[in-house]
Enzyme design. Sequence first.
Site, PDB file in Angstrom:
ATOM      1  NE  ARG A  89      42.179  38.851  60.594  1.00 42.43           N
ATOM      2  CZ  ARG A  89      43.128  37.842  59.823  1.00 42.43           C
ATOM      3  NH1 ARG A  89      43.769  38.395  58.756  1.00 42.43           N
ATOM      4  NH2 ARG A  89      43.072  36.579  60.420  1.00 42.43           N
TER       5      ARG A  89
ATOM      6  CE  LYS B  70      45.018  48.501  34.442  1.00 44.12           C
ATOM      7  NZ  LYS B  70      44.968  47.447  33.315  1.00 44.12           N
TER       8      LYS B  70
ATOM      9  CE  LYS C  62      47.018  53.957  29.222  1.00 43.09           C
ATOM     10  NZ  LYS C  62      46.758  52.947  30.343  1.00 43.09           N
TER      11      LYS C  62
ATOM     12  CD  GLU D 210      47.325  52.824  25.126  1.00 42.15           C
ATOM     13  OE1 GLU D 210      47.250  52.419  26.435  1.00 42.15           O
ATOM     14  OE2 GLU D 210      46.246  53.379  24.651  1.00 42.15           O
TER      15      GLU D 210
ATOM     16  CG  ASP E 103      47.368  48.900  25.113  1.00 42.27           C
ATOM     17  OD1 ASP E 103      47.817  48.153  25.970  1.00 42.27           O
ATOM     18  OD2 ASP E 103      46.240  49.351  24.768  1.00 42.27           O
TER      19      ASP E 103
END
Length: 279
Positions: free
Chosen positions: A96, A133, A165, A195, A216
């Site tokens: 697994r 992320k 940002k 950004e 953005d």
Amino acid sequence: MQPRIDSLIDLALDEDVAFGDVTSQSIFAVDHISKARVVAREDMVVCGLEIARRVFSRVDPALQIDLKTIDGERVSEGSPVLLAEGPTISLLTAERTALNFLQRLSGIATLSRRFADAAELAGTGVRIVDTRKTTPGWRALEKYAVRCGGCFNHRASLSEHVLIKENHITAAGSLAKAVKMARDFAPHCAKIEVETENLDDVTEALQAKADVIMLDNMTPAEIEQAVALINKAALIEISGGVRLSTVADYALPGVDVISVGALTHSATAADFSMILFNE
């Protein structure tokens, strides 16, 4: 890198088999030997084979592992990707955890390949890159999987380059102030990325001589205007909500990079199974 990967593998094994595999240990003698094949149960780009090999080795160095393909290769449903032979208890104990690494990394590689192919069809030379992320602790592996799928990596940590940002700008007082303070502090070779959310921000970033301007959550029409305004004075990154179905809309002439958090945070696990057999 190897010690970090081994630590991650050991953590995964500890949560699954810290006190052994009671089922396998109750059924099989320690000298019972089996063969196993790991099979792709769908078309995919495979990734994580060396990690899977390492999982089996960490469980039992006596296991013999034969990789049938390499990371980054496209495989079809039903294809064997790994053969293993050795103590049955060890094979089933490692199963697994090995498959968990394979399914997660192959899922990312497969999705990345789809994005890379979509960008290539646009014909503008734009690169698809990942973001930060990522699954905590898995960043190096997940960014490796992105590369195996044909996409590229954005910064791997906050220390790699300056990315100013919205919150930095708010706290600093203005975009121009944030850029100046970053340029005064950052190493001479560090790029300054900013950004922006509208054309006024783009103009301010240009005046501050940012090296990279991130557009953005802009529409394709707004991006075309920004590209004309920037006129090659800075690299251009597109960010915010780009999906596989819309990549072509954003891969416009003049755009250098499209960052896609979904490569890592929304990839569906690929499907594998391990089957014991006798021959």
